[in-house]
Scaffold this active site. Structure first.
Site, PDB file in Angstrom:
ATOM      1  N   LYS A   1       9.232  -2.962   8.081  1.00 43.38           N
ATOM      2  CA  LYS A   1       9.613  -2.742   9.483  1.00 43.38           C
ATOM      3  C   LYS A   1      10.666  -3.746   9.966  1.00 43.38           C
ATOM      4  O   LYS A   1      10.883  -4.782   9.351  1.00 43.38           O
ATOM      5  CB  LYS A   1       8.367  -2.735  10.375  1.00 43.38           C
TER       6      LYS A   1
ATOM      7  N   ARG B   1      -1.175  -0.606   5.182  1.00 43.33           N
ATOM      8  CA  ARG B   1      -0.379   0.615   4.959  1.00 43.33           C
ATOM      9  C   ARG B   1       0.996   0.182   4.441  1.00 43.33           C
ATOM     10  O   ARG B   1       1.684  -0.593   5.095  1.00 43.33           O
ATOM     11  CB  ARG B   1      -0.247   1.371   6.286  1.00 43.33           C
TER      12      ARG B   1
HETATM   13  N1  HH2 Z   1       3.698   3.141  11.026  1.00 44.75           N
HETATM   14  C1  HH2 Z   1       4.444   4.230  10.793  1.00 44.75           C
HETATM   15  C2  HH2 Z   1       3.857   5.491  10.659  1.00 44.75           C
HETATM   16  N2  HH2 Z   1       2.518   5.636  10.750  1.00 44.75           N
HETATM   17  N3  HH2 Z   1       0.385   4.699  11.054  1.00 44.75           N
HETATM   18  C3  HH2 Z   1      -0.375   3.642  11.303  1.00 44.75           C
HETATM   19  N4  HH2 Z   1      -1.700   3.775  11.391  1.00 44.75           N
HETATM   20  N5  HH2 Z   1       0.145   2.384  11.447  1.00 44.75           N
HETATM   21  C4  HH2 Z   1       1.486   2.150  11.374  1.00 44.75           C
HETATM   22  O1  HH2 Z   1       1.910   1.000  11.567  1.00 44.75           O
HETATM   23  C5  HH2 Z   1       2.335   3.278  11.121  1.00 44.75           C
HETATM   24  C6  HH2 Z   1       1.738   4.561  10.968  1.00 44.75           C
HETATM   25  C7  HH2 Z   1       5.920   4.088  10.675  1.00 44.75           C
HETATM   26  O2  HH2 Z   1       6.303   3.873   9.343  1.00 44.75           O
HETATM   27  P1  HH2 Z   1       6.833   5.030   8.361  1.00 44.75           P
HETATM   28  O3  HH2 Z   1       5.801   6.085   8.180  1.00 44.75           O
HETATM   29  O4  HH2 Z   1       7.305   4.410   7.109  1.00 44.75           O
HETATM   30  O5  HH2 Z   1       8.114   5.583   9.102  1.00 44.75           O
HETATM   31  P2  HH2 Z   1       8.420   6.914   9.901  1.00 44.75           P
HETATM   32  O6  HH2 Z   1       7.543   6.945  11.094  1.00 44.75           O
HETATM   33  O7  HH2 Z   1       9.878   6.780  10.229  1.00 44.75           O
HETATM   34  O8  HH2 Z   1       8.138   8.088   9.009  1.00 44.75           O
END
Ligand code: HH2
Length: 350
Positions: A292, A326
């Site tokens: 992030k 995660r």
């Molecule tokens: N962060 C993201 C997505 N889902 N779920 C939880 N529980 N906690 C988090 O911190 C979290 C999450 C964002 O990361 P990512 O899935 O890699 O990116 P994007 O939302 O752009 O798909």
């Protein structure tokens, strides 16, 4: 609603912040100070003796016990997670636009292959998402999101022993995902959308409730908090109470402070630094900091150069009480998490 008790033991003068303030104030505790809707009570050597005889005493004792004890296992429909060691949740984004792996696994075949690979690398859970929630991302309708995630969830749930989770804010997508074999709903909106709590309560599946202000489109508009940790904890407490009132059980719930969701880089760092405080809520804690932007800010690193920073955050989060990490880089994270866990103080059995 049960009272919200936030205990802070890391301070040179340990204290508890108690809500509702009227109930706590009525006890006439010497030295207690009201701050808006919260009563601050110094815990001193007696550890809250002054609440003795009141209904709040039991809640305070429980909050203090939660800090010292092993995390209770997740017990949900078709899923039991032993959290005596921290787990690694692998991120699998079936999206064209996720902030770090967008487009990499956009076909079902590529996503399934990556899911199988993450299981080999040591993932304990695979989290499948079909909508990016990065700041200012665009809303994806339920039909499109379902078409992205369902074939992947179905294939992975059929071939893996580890649970598959669906990362969605939409009850319509979550419901189909559960039918396809998902055993956990991971909702970045904290189960806010109409029908999501009912679905979780009725199906009994495990649910990750995350803190986010507003929506991904608006979440970075207002970053003002008096105390980010306290406000995020209060939000998670209230959402969880609402879910329990809807008929879900405590064993289904995992809480997540929502790193990067409506927080400044400094606020994200503060949450990880003070993560221990969230443990008094008594639910397992998930932290998603992988790649992030606050890590990029500290290290001056682009998204693809944030592995070391992500591992450092994961390790500190585990040291400070995280139960699930995660992460995109599963092989590396699983090892870092295992090492950090070995260094953690032994906790009392709950
Ligand atoms: N962060 C993201 C997505 N889902 N779920 C939880 N529980 N906690 C988090 O911190 C979290 C999450 C964002 O990361 P990512 O899935 O890699 O990116 P994007 O939302 O752009 O798909």
């Amino acid at each position: 609603m049960r009272p919200f008790i936030h205990t802070v033991l890391s301070s040179s003068r340990p204290y508890a912040l108690i809500e509702p303030v009227e109930e706590a104030e009525a006890l006439g505790i010497p030295g207690a100070a009201r701050d808006g809707g919260t009563l601050r009570v110094e815990l001193g050597d007696e550890g809250g003796e002054m609440l003795r005889g009141s209904a709040l005493q039991e809640h305070l004792e429980k909050a203090l016990r939660n800090l010292r004890s092993e995390t209770r296992p997740v017990r949900a429909s078709g899923l039991s997670l032993d959290l005596s060691r921290p787990l690694t949740m692998g991120v699998l984004n079936v999206t064209p636009d996720s902030f770090s792996d967008g487009g990499e696994h956009f076909s079902a075949k590529k996503a399934i292959d990556r899911g199988l690979e993450m299981a080999e690398e040591g993932a304990d859970i695979i989290d499948v998402g079909g909508e990016s929630t990065r700041p200012c991302s665009h809303y994806v309708d339920a039909r499109t999101e379902s078409a992205r995630v369902l074939p992947v969830i179905e294939a992975l749930a059929a071939s893996l022993d580890i649970p598959v989770s669906v990362d969605t804010r939409k009850p319509a997508v979550a419901e189909k995902a559960i039918d396809a074999g998902a055993r956990m709903v991971n909702d970045v909106s904290g189960l806010r959308e109409e029908g999501m709590m009912r679905l979780v309560a009725d199906t009994g599946v495990a649910a990750v409730m995350m803190h986010m202000r507003g929506t991904p489109r608006t979440m970075q508009d207002d970053l003002s908090y008096n105390d980010v940790v306290h406000e995020v904890m209060r939000y998670l407490h209230r959402q969880r109470e609402e879910l329990l009132d809807a008929g879900a059980s405590l064993g289904q719930v995992i809480l997540d402070p929502g790193i990067g969701f409506g927080k400044s880089p400094q606020q994200n760092l503060e949450i990880v630094r003070r993560l221990q405080e969230f443990r008094c809520l008594g639910s397992p804690l998930l932290v998603g900091a992988s790649r992030k932007s606050f890590i990029g800010k500290v290290l001056g690193a682009e998204t693809e150069q944030r592995l070391e920073g992500s591992l450092a955050v994961a390790s500190v989060a585990v040291a400070n009480g995280a139960d699930v990490i995660r992460a995109h880089d599963v092989a590396e994270t699983a090892k870092a998490v295992a090492m950090a866990a070995a260094l953690r103080p032994v906790r009392e059995r709950s």
